[in-house]
Design an enzyme around this catalytic site. Structure first.
Site, PDB file in Angstrom:
ATOM      1  N   GLU A 104     -10.693  -8.756  67.060  1.00 46.38           N
ATOM      2  CA  GLU A 104     -10.895  -9.686  66.077  1.00 46.38           C
ATOM      3  C   GLU A 104     -11.364  -8.754  64.090  1.00 46.38           C
ATOM      4  OE1 GLU A 104     -13.849 -12.409  65.965  1.00 46.38           O
ATOM      5  OE2 GLU A 104     -14.313 -12.410  67.651  1.00 46.38           O
ATOM      6  N   GLU A 113     -24.405  -6.254  69.589  1.00 44.60           N
ATOM      7  CA  GLU A 113     -23.798  -7.862  69.418  1.00 44.60           C
ATOM      8  C   GLU A 113     -24.619  -8.620  69.886  1.00 44.60           C
ATOM      9  OE1 GLU A 113     -20.016  -9.705  70.362  1.00 44.60           O
ATOM     10  OE2 GLU A 113     -20.283 -11.121  68.725  1.00 44.60           O
TER      11      GLU A 113
HETATM   12  C1  BGC Z   1     -17.971 -12.777  65.209  1.00 41.29           C
HETATM   13  C2  BGC Z   1     -19.009 -12.444  64.507  1.00 41.29           C
HETATM   14  C3  BGC Z   1     -18.923 -14.254  64.194  1.00 41.29           C
HETATM   15  C4  BGC Z   1     -18.957 -15.016  64.874  1.00 41.29           C
HETATM   16  C5  BGC Z   1     -19.123 -16.349  63.860  1.00 41.29           C
HETATM   17  C6  BGC Z   1     -17.847 -14.395  66.542  1.00 41.29           C
HETATM   18  O1  BGC Z   1     -17.081 -13.851  66.882  1.00 41.29           O
HETATM   19  O2  BGC Z   1     -17.506 -11.505  66.299  1.00 41.29           O
HETATM   20  O3  BGC Z   1     -19.834 -11.883  64.198  1.00 41.29           O
HETATM   21  O4  BGC Z   1     -20.128 -13.715  62.731  1.00 41.29           O
HETATM   22  O5  BGC Z   1     -17.285 -15.310  65.621  1.00 41.29           O
HETATM   23  O6  BGC Z   1     -19.856 -17.349  64.493  1.00 41.29           O
END
Ligand code: BGC
Length: 855
Positions: free
Chosen positions: A444, A726
């Protein structure tokens, strides 16, 4: 004595190259005289004098600045006792919109159509001879892709990933290098251009060639000779190009493949060709903070696990390793893998990197050598090396992040909270890589808007975010949809919205376009950031209002579009499924609309847009009433109770006074029932402790802050976290990930700053430092004693200078030391309820105060 502690142009104390026609000059003052105040100042630039009163910043408004010119700004500041101080700062203009005297070039013979892959790096070269002595020389360079430059065998500049990540269809930066001292009579200029974000595969769905079909380079070397004549050497067909360089592959996710045996002398060089770009962005001088390598880190341990040497750096971070190899054999292949956590058998756990290989494959030449990749970075704590003996290998690492100036410190008597603060700072550094990213390790590393929307206030305490966030906001403006929505990732770079979501306004994520400028404004006090973003904010809130308007009666102001169109209470730990987080969107979206409309009303007021101010204030009030009507029993109790649904209306002031009190009582009951554990997702986490502490329940706020049960901030710390995770339950007591494939697509990162948004509370309430007026013209110091803490201290290098608060509690006495910078006044609120008015300087105060026995 009055001194000038900092004098900046466009936020930089040195090295500013700008295309801003009205650059902002700002300064801070120090004095050893208590109560010193700025009285007046003059700043002279380009023969133009600007006269200031007590203000400490001004935009240049003199005769038009010439391109490619060095200017000196001369400052004379005077305080209220008539003392004066002087300082100079040099800054340089960029091209100021003048076109490059060069053409975009590429390798016309190179095509690459592979889906999901990144191109082979191209190397461009040109030799040039200079016949006269050089007075000064600059390279202006940009690319489709990311580049490294070398002049006469030496790297040019120290920045990585130039020209940075922007919304390439609209904005492209060029970088300016002073190469005066690097030029000789005969010169060879080399540029290695990898795919980077513009051409390489990016986004978890591996979209490539977003801005261009292959790499391209645009560069000019502008030389001024000692005799005053000038010459420009620009990219054109006189350059050569090859894909036979030593960097065989480079990509952000997969890493780098490097063959040290390869010599560019043996490469097949072709004539470069002019390249027609698909995009036509505005070219401007780089305006963020350059990405650089930072202080070297040594591993804390190395173990042999099977064929691998596993190095532990003792710290999770975004960066790169450097290998130093002794007596290597020609053709020896060394493989380096990166991971955030280990498996029980001590091998690297790379499961959560998903498709990112995060790997270096280095083929040695014979003998001693070293290698440090420059066209990729990884997020890791552990490194596994194959193909080298421990005795022949020295390995270290360098964190990689944008050079944002550190401005904040926080510490207190609880070591775990101190580690939490360090974790917040490490996750910030790891995710400030040219843009604010979500995470630095998996496939990401995108500019997810929701993450910085909630984190911006904390970021602005710990770092000077001015340049970094302004650069990003320029792209947010560029990417705003016609309908007013903001893509969930900026730059959208081929994404913007998941395939499951249409392009529309999304609460909390899109809110970044309001919350980020607002946070910057609070930190810096510069109305320009509001002015620049005002139209975007209004259009966004109007779009939110549109999407929230599909209801009748009480539902007229409830944003209740289907939950798959929102992220809702994203990663709330009290419900396990993604659909349940999203299922809370009615509450989060409605509260978001209230919040953004109320902030935009305030912005409108500041900018003198009375009619807008009235309209948005009315909207926010209507939304507040609807929230109360629809979601509560009318007496402060939610029909469907969860922490975020209380936190948002309490903190945003959406309920009447008595209902707020009752709502707080109900939130407290919920928190107690959950054993003081966190139940909030992205939207509620930054505010929950404020919602409690600011409404008389500091005791409960501190219990939540200091809780070590899962899920809580200090649970992560207790499990040895060195960054913010996270997911709150990222590791169990055995250091293993208990989540696995839980339907969230392995969405488990150990370096995600969003829930570190609580850093705002540490500064504002625990240390007690807050900007009572934007830009700290007026400071409020009001520490919140509690949680059994016996001391806390914080400091912030504000735009006016250093603000600090350092308190301790012993034997029933509270004592505090406060520093107030010249140009600010301070209201000091002591725990006994007394208030003191302070001027600039150092102050000490005390009062009787019982320590709470709770912790
Ligand atoms: C990210 C998040 C992001 C989210 C959106 C994820 O895959 O890592 O931090 O805001 O997707 O919902």
């Amino acid at each position: 004595m009055l001194t000038i502690s900092r004098f900046t142009c466009e936020g930089l104390a040195k090295g500013c190259v700008t295309d801003e026609r009205r650059p902002r000059l700002a300064f801070s003052l120090e004095s050893d005289r208590a109560g010193a105040k700025p009285a007046s100042a003059t700043i002279t630039v380009n023969g133009h004098q600007m006269v200031l009163g007590s203000e400490q910043s001004v935009r240049y408004d003199g005769p038009e600045l010439a391109p490619r010119t060095t200017y000196t700004a001369h400052l004379v500041a005077t305080d209220d006792a008539g003392e004066t101080a002087e300082a100079d700062i040099a800054f340089e203009t960029g091209l100021l919109g003048a076109p490059f005297d060069a053409s975009w070039i590429s390798d016309a013979a190179y095509t690459f159509a592979d889906k999901g892959a990144s191109p082979v790096p191209m190397v461009f070269r040109r030799t040039l001879e200079l016949s006269k002595p050089v007075a000064s020389a600059r390279i202006y360079a940009t690319a489709m892709g990311i580049f490294d430059l070398e002049l006469n065998g030496r790297r040019v500049g120290d920045e990585l990933f130039a020209p940075g990540f922007t919304s390439y269809k609209t904005n492209l930066q060029y970088v300016t290098y002073d190469v005066t001292d690097q030029l000789a009579e005969k010169n060879e200029l080399l540029a290695t251009v990898a795919g980077g974000w513009a051409v390489g595969a990016f986004i978890y769905s591996r979209v490539n060639r977003v801005a261009a079909d292959r790499q391209a380079l645009l560069l000019q070397l502008c030389v001024t000779y000692e005799d005053g004549s000038r010459q420009t050497f620009g990219t054109d067909e006189g350059w050569e190009v090859t894909e036979d360089g030593p960097v065989r592959y480079a990509e952000f996710y997969d890493g780098e493949v490097y063959d040290a045996r390869v010599s560019l002398e043996d490469a097949t060089w072709r004539r470069a060709a002019r390249e027609a770009l698909r995009v036509s962005p505005r070219l401007t001088a780089a305006c963020g903070d350059p990405v650089r390598l930072h202080d070297r880190m040594e591993p804390v341990s190395v173990t042999h696990v099977g064929d691998q040497l596993v190095f532990d750096f003792g710290q999770n971070f975004a960066g790169v390793v450097e290998l130093r190899l002794r007596g290597a054999a020609e053709g020896q292949v060394v493989r380096v893998r990166h991971a955030e956590i280990l498996k029980p058998d001590g091998t690297l756990n790379t499961d959560f990197l998903r498709s990112a290989k995060a790997e270096l494959v280095y083929t040695c030449k014979a003998g001693d050598q070293s290698f440090c990749p420059t066209l990729t970075y990884m997020g890791f704590r552990y490194v596994g090396v194959e193909g080298a003996d421990e005795k022949d290998l020295a390995l270290c690492a360098y964190p990689v992040f944008s050079d944002v100036r550190e401005t904040g410190t926080f510490a207190c008597s609880n070591d775990k909270v101190n580690r939490l603060q360090q974790n917040i700072q490490w996750s910030s550094r790891s995710n400030f890589v040219d843009i604010p990213t979500d995470c630095p390790q998996r496939d990401e590393r995108m500019g997810w808007t929701g993450d910085i929307a909630v984190f911006a206030p904390t970021a602005c305490y710990n770092f000077d975010m001015g340049r970094f966030l302004r650069k990003w906001l320029r792209d947010v403006r560029a990417e705003q949809l016609r309908g007013g929505g903001i893509p969930n990732t900026v730059p959208a770079n081929g994404f913007g919205f998941p395939t499951t979501m249409p392009s529309m306004a999304i609460d909390f994520w899109g809110d970044a376009c309001v919350l980020v400028p607002w946070a910057l404004y609070q930190a810096e006090g510069d109305e320009e950031v509001l002015r620049e973003n005002y139209d975007m904010m209004c259009r966004y809130v109007d779009a939110c209002r549109f999407w929230a308007s599909f209801g009748v009666g009480k539902y007229r102001y409830i944003w209740h579009t289907p939950s798959f169109l929102h992220f809702g209470d994203w990663v709330a730990p009290d419900v396990p499924k993604m659909s349940q987080w999203q299922g809370r969107s009615k509450w989060t979206a409605t509260a978001s609309l209230q919040h953004t409309s109320s902030l935009v009303a305030q912005v409108a007021q500041i900018l003198g847009r009375g009619e807008d101010a009235r309209r948005y204030a009315e909207l926010s009030q209507n939304v507040s009433h609807a929230y109360e009507d629809v979601f509560t029993d009318g007496a402060g109790k939610l029909k469907n109770e969860f922490q975020t649904a209380y936190v948002l209306p309490i903190h945003f002031g959406m309920l009447g006074e008595s209902n707020t009190e009752r709502a707080v009582d109900n939130l407290v009951k919920l928190v107690e029932k959950g054993d003081y554990c966190i139940g909030t997702g992205f939207p509620g986490t930054p505010y929950i402790l404020f919602a409690l502490a600011d409404n008389g329940r500091a005791d409960v706020a501190y219990k939540m802050l200091l809780n070590t049960k899962c899920p809580s901030w200090l649970y992560e710390v207790a499990q040895g976290a060195t960054t913010i995770w996270e997911r709150w339950d990222g590791l169990d007591e055995n250091g293993q990930c208990p989540i696995g494939d839980d339907g969230t697509d392995m969405m488990i990162s150990y370096n995600h700053y969003a829930s570190g948004a609580i850093g705002d509370f540490l500064y504002k309430r625990v240390a007690g430092i807050e900007a009572a007026e934007p830009g700290y013209r007026r400071v409020r110091v009001a520490p919140l004693v509690g949680g059994g803490l016996t001391w806390a201290s914080g400091s912030v290098e504000t735009v006016l200078g250093r603000v600090s608060s350092s308190w301790k509690l012993a034997d029933g006495t509270f004592e505090i030391d406060v520093e107030v910078p010249v140009g600010a006044t301070c209201e000091l609120l002591l725990p006994d309820g007394t208030m003191q008015e302070l001027g600039s300087g150092s102050h000490h105060a005390s009062c009787a105060c019982q320590s709470d026995e709770e912790a």
